[in-house]
Design a protein around this motif. Sequence first.
Motif, mmCIF file in Angstrom:
data_model
loop_
_atom_site.group_PDB
_atom_site.id
_atom_site.type_symbol
_atom_site.label_atom_id
_atom_site.label_comp_id
_atom_site.label_asym_id
_atom_site.label_seq_id
_atom_site.Cartn_x
_atom_site.Cartn_y
_atom_site.Cartn_z
ATOM 1 N N ASN A 56 32.145 62.791 -23.824
ATOM 2 C CA ASN A 56 33.329 63.124 -23.026
ATOM 3 C C ASN A 56 33.035 63.356 -21.548
ATOM 4 N N THR A 57 31.765 63.341 -21.153
ATOM 5 C CA THR A 57 31.437 63.521 -19.744
ATOM 6 C C THR A 57 31.193 62.193 -19.039
ATOM 7 N N SER A 58 31.129 61.114 -19.780
ATOM 8 C CA SER A 58 30.836 59.800 -19.204
ATOM 9 C C SER A 58 32.114 59.005 -18.950
ATOM 10 N N PRO A 59 32.257 58.416 -17.747
ATOM 11 C CA PRO A 59 33.452 57.611 -17.473
ATOM 12 C C PRO A 59 33.473 56.280 -18.242
ATOM 13 N N VAL A 60 32.351 55.876 -18.824
ATOM 14 C CA VAL A 60 32.305 54.632 -19.595
ATOM 15 C C VAL A 60 32.091 54.909 -21.084
ATOM 16 N N ALA A 61 32.461 56.109 -21.517
ATOM 17 C CA ALA A 61 32.297 56.484 -22.925
ATOM 18 C C ALA A 61 33.168 55.608 -23.819
ATOM 19 N N GLN A 62 32.767 55.488 -25.069
ATOM 20 C CA GLN A 62 33.491 54.707 -26.058
ATOM 21 C C GLN A 62 34.065 55.642 -27.123
ATOM 22 N N PRO A 63 35.171 55.252 -27.752
ATOM 23 C CA PRO A 63 35.735 56.090 -28.825
ATOM 24 C C PRO A 63 34.749 56.247 -29.974
ATOM 25 N N LYS A 64 34.724 57.465 -30.556
ATOM 26 C CA LYS A 64 33.872 57.705 -31.717
ATOM 27 C C LYS A 64 34.345 56.858 -32.882
ATOM 28 N N VAL A 65 33.409 56.365 -33.637
ATOM 29 C CA VAL A 65 33.731 55.596 -34.844
ATOM 30 C C VAL A 65 33.060 56.295 -36.007
#
Length: 96
Positions: A56-65
């Motif tokens: 949640n701190t990264s601007p390029v984070a991906q949704p959890k799967v």
Amino acid sequence: QYRHPHLALAAFELWIANSCFPTDCPSEWLDSPNGVDYGTSTLKSTSITWAEMDDNTSPVAQPKVPYEFPNSGTGNFPGLELYEGNFIKPAPGLYV
């Protein structure tokens, strides 16, 4: 001005699905599995909270799967009872 192109894409996808499989895919979104019970109660939320991200701190984070729905139990989700059974949000205070 933002035009909401995602709505046009969703309508186009529904049209394609209905064109290819008219017996399996309805022509209207409210008749689709995603639209079941949508907006049937004025006391229940129809919005969803953004997906929990892997960082949640990264601007390029991906949704959890797999998708965690809703966000760790702290956000809105379809069917959430709003405002403790009232039509408006309670606003406690002294009114004159």
